[in-house]
Design an enzyme around this catalytic site. Structure first.
Site, PDB file in Angstrom:
ATOM      1  N   GLU A 194       0.840  -1.219   0.000  1.00  0.00           N
ATOM      2  CA  GLU A 194       0.000   0.000   0.000  1.00  0.00           C
ATOM      3  C   GLU A 194       0.868   1.259   0.000  1.00  0.00           C
ATOM      4  O   GLU A 194       0.505   2.268   0.580  1.00  0.00           O
ATOM      5  CB  GLU A 194      -0.920   0.023   1.220  1.00  0.00           C
ATOM      6  CG  GLU A 194      -1.827  -1.175   1.310  1.00  0.00           C
ATOM      7  CD  GLU A 194      -3.192  -0.918   0.728  1.00  0.00           C
ATOM      8  OE1 GLU A 194      -3.376   0.159   0.144  1.00  0.00           O
ATOM      9  OE2 GLU A 194      -4.047  -1.798   0.863  1.00  0.00           O
ATOM     10  N   HIS A 216       7.235   2.685   3.056  1.00  0.00           N
ATOM     11  CA  HIS A 216       7.546   3.719   4.046  1.00  0.00           C
ATOM     12  C   HIS A 216       8.201   4.929   3.359  1.00  0.00           C
ATOM     13  O   HIS A 216       7.866   6.080   3.642  1.00  0.00           O
ATOM     14  CB  HIS A 216       8.506   3.083   5.055  1.00  0.00           C
ATOM     15  CG  HIS A 216       8.617   3.809   6.334  1.00  0.00           C
ATOM     16  ND1 HIS A 216       7.543   4.052   7.156  1.00  0.00           N
ATOM     17  CD2 HIS A 216       9.706   4.366   6.957  1.00  0.00           C
ATOM     18  CE1 HIS A 216       7.957   4.719   8.230  1.00  0.00           C
ATOM     19  NE2 HIS A 216       9.247   4.929   8.125  1.00  0.00           N
TER      20      HIS A 216
END
Ligand code: TGC
Ligand code: FAD
Length: 392
Positions: free
Chosen positions: A371, A374
Site C-alpha cells: 500500500e 515507508h
C-alpha cells in the site's frame, strides 16, 4: 497460543471521543477476534494457510464493506467505525486485516465508486456476505512503487477486451472469485476491469515461502489472452488516480489496523513484565523495561489521536491523500518498533508462537511495504509540503 487476555489501552480516555455506535461496533469486533481469531491464528500462520473458517464471521462483524451502503449489502457505517473494525482485526493478525482491507477498499470500493449500477448489484452483496472473495491487481513484477509504468494491457476486440500481462504480490489471489485488475488500453490510459475465476487464460499461482503475513494467501495474476466481456470494464473513472483512490481508503484502514498490532504487543509485554521475575523482582520494576513500556504507550496514544482526527476529517470528506499517507507511515513504523521492543521484553519466550508478538513483527514487515512503502509515503509528505515531487 496461550489464552487471549487482551485489554485495550486507552491512556487518554479516547473512548469519550467515540459514539455509542462506534463502541458497539468496536466491541463486537473485539469479542469476535478473541473468540474466533485468537484460538486459531497461530496455527494458521505456522501452517501458512489462510483460515477460511473466519470468512463468515468477518462478514457478520461488518468487515466486508463497513462503509458501503446497506442497499448493496454493506454495513453503512462511518469512517471511524470502519477504522475501529480494522484496528480490532489487526489486533488479531495483520493477514486477516489484509483480507478485509482488500475485500472492502480494493474490491468493493472501486465497484461501488467506479462501477455502474448493474456491476454494483451483481457483485457487492456477494462480496459483503463473503460468498465471493476478491483481490486487487495493481503491482507488477517490474512496477511496484511506480504503478503508472504498468505493461498489463487490454485491447478492444469489438465484442470483448483481450487482456494480457501479469500482476504480482496479490493478496487473496489464490482463492479469489474475482479480481479488480488495472490495465492500460491502446491509448495508454489505465482502466479497471473485473476478471472472474474460470475465464480462459486466467491463472493465480500462489507465492510460497513468505516469512510474513503467513495467514494471508498471496499470489500472482497471469493473463494470457483472457477474453473479458465488455460489461466488466469499470466505466466511471480511469487513469492512475482510480487505483490510487482505492488505496487512500485501504491505507486509512491500515493506519487504524497498525494501532491494533501495537496495542496487542504492548499489552502482552506489560503483562509479561509484571509477572516475570528476575533478580528477585518483576522485570517491570527495572527502569530499562519501564522506559520501553512508557514509550510504547506514549506512541500508541499519539497514533490513536492522529488517527481519530483523520477519521473525523474522512467523515467530513476533508481528509487529503497526503494526510492519509502520514498516518499510514507513522502508525506502521510505530507498531513495528513496538513489536521489536516488546519482543525483547519477553526474552526467549518472545520468539515463540506462545505469544503473538513475533507474528505481529513479521507481519508488519509486509505492512510497511505494501500500500505504498515507508519511503514512498515520506516522499508524498515531502511533495505536499514543498510542492516538489522527488519520486523521479
Ligand atoms: P502522479 O502523477 O502523482 O498521479 C497520477 C494521478 O493520480 C492522482 N493521485 C491520486 N489520486 C487519489 N489518491 C491518491 N493518493 C493519489 N495520488 C496521486 C494524481 O492527482 C494524478 O491524477 P491526474 O488526474 O492528474 O492524472 O503519479 P506518479 O506516477 O508520479 O506516482 C505517484 C506515487 C509514487 C505517489 C504513486 O504511484 C504511489 O502511491 N505509489 C505506491 C504504489 C502503491 O501504493 N501500490 C500499492 C499496491 S496495492 C497493495 O499494496 C495492496 S496490499 C493489500 C493488503 O493486503 O492489505
Ligand atoms: P520497489 O518499488 O521495487 O521498491 C524497492 C525499494 O525502493 C523500497 O524500499 C522503495 O521504498 C524504494 N523506492 C522505490 N521508488 C523509490 C523512489 N522514487 N525514491 C526512493 N525510494 C524508492 N500489490 C497489489 O497490487 N495488490 C495486492 O493485493 C498486494 N498485496 C501485497 C501483499 C504482500 C504480502 C506484499 C509484500 C505486497 C503486496 N502488494 C500488493 C505489492 C506492494 O504494494 C508492493 O510490494 C509495494 O508497492 C512496493 O513495490 P515493490 O515491492 O516492487 O518495491
Amino acid at each position: 497460543m496461550s489464552q487471549d487476555l487482551f485489554q485495550a489501552p486507552d491512556y487518554y480516555q479516547l473512548d469519550e471521543l467515540l459514539t455509542e455506535e462506534h463502541i458497539l461496533v468496536r466491541d463486537a469486533a473485539r469479542e469476535w477476534v478473541k473468540k474466533e481469531v485468537s484460538p486459531i491464528i497461530e496455527q494458521a500462520a505456522q501452517d501458512a494457510k489462510f483460515p477460511t473458517s473466519i470468512v463468515k464471521g468477518l462478514a457478520e462483524i461488518g468487515a466486508f464493506g463497513p462503509y458501503i451502503p446497506e442497499e448493496y449489502g454493506g454495513a453503512g457505517l462511518d469512517q471511524i467505525s470502519y477504522g475501529l473494525i480494522m484496528q480490532e482485526i489487526e489486533r488479531g493478525d495483520s493477514g486477516v486485516r489484509s483480507t478485509a482491507s482488500v475485500q472492502s477498499s480494493l474490491v468493493m470500493y472501486p465497484i461501488w465508486k467506479y462501477g455502474n449500477e448493474e456491476q454494483r448489484k451483481k457483485y457487492l452483496p456477494k462480496l459483503a456476505s463473503g460468498e465471493f472473495l476478491g483481490c486487487f491487481g495493481l503491482t507488477e513484477p517490474d512496477h511496484g512503487s511506480n504503478p503508472g509504468g504498468m505493461v498489463t494491457n487490454i485491447k478492444d476486440m469489438g465484442d470483448y477486451y483481450l487482456l494480457n500481462g501479469a500482476k504480482m504480490w496479490i493478496s487473496n489471489a489464490p482463492f479469489a472469485d474475482i479480481a479488480v485488475v488495472w490495465a492500460k488500453n491502446e491509448e495508454g490510459r489505465i482502466k479497471g476491469i473485473i476478471v472472474e475465476r474460470g475465464m480462459e487464460g486466467f491463472s493465480t499461482p500462489e507465492t510460497h515461502n513468505k516469512w510474513s503475513l503467513r495467514a494471508s494467501a498471496t499470489g500472482e495474476l497471469i493473463f494470457d489472452n483472457v477474453k473479458v466481456p465488455k460489461e466488466n470494464l469499470l466505466p466511471n473513472k480511469d487513469g492512475l488516480g482510480a487505483p490510487l483512490g482505492c488505496l487512500d481508503s485501504a491505507r486509512y484502514g491500515i493506519a487504524w489496523g497498525a494501532i491494533g498490532s501495537a496495542m496487542d504487543c504492548y499489552d502482552t509485554a506489560l503483562r509479561y513484565a509484571k509477572e516475570r521475575i528476575q533478580f528477585g523482582k518483576p522485570i517491570a520494576s527495572f527502569q530499562l523495561q519501564q522506559k520501553k513500556l512508557a514509550e510504547m504507550i506514549t506512541e500508541i496514544t499519539k497514533a490513536q489521536l492522529l488517527t481519530w482526527r483523520l477519521g473525523v476529517l474522512r467523515n467530513e470528506g476533508r481528509a487529503t491523500a497526503a494526510q492519509i499517507s502520514m498516518a499510514k507511515r507513522n502508525n506502521v513504523e510505530m507498531a513495528l518498533k513496538i513489536a521489536r521492543e516488546a519482543r525483547q521484553i519477553l526474552g526467549a519466550m518472545g520468539i515463540t508462537g506462545e505469544y503473538s508478538i513475533m507474528r505481529h513483527m513479521m507481519n508488519l514487515e509486509s505492512v510497511i511495504t505494501y500500500e505504498g512503502t515507508h519511503d514512498i509515503h515520506l516522499l508524498i509528505t515531502g511533495l505536499d509540503i514543498t510542492g516538489i515531487p522527488a519520486f523521479k
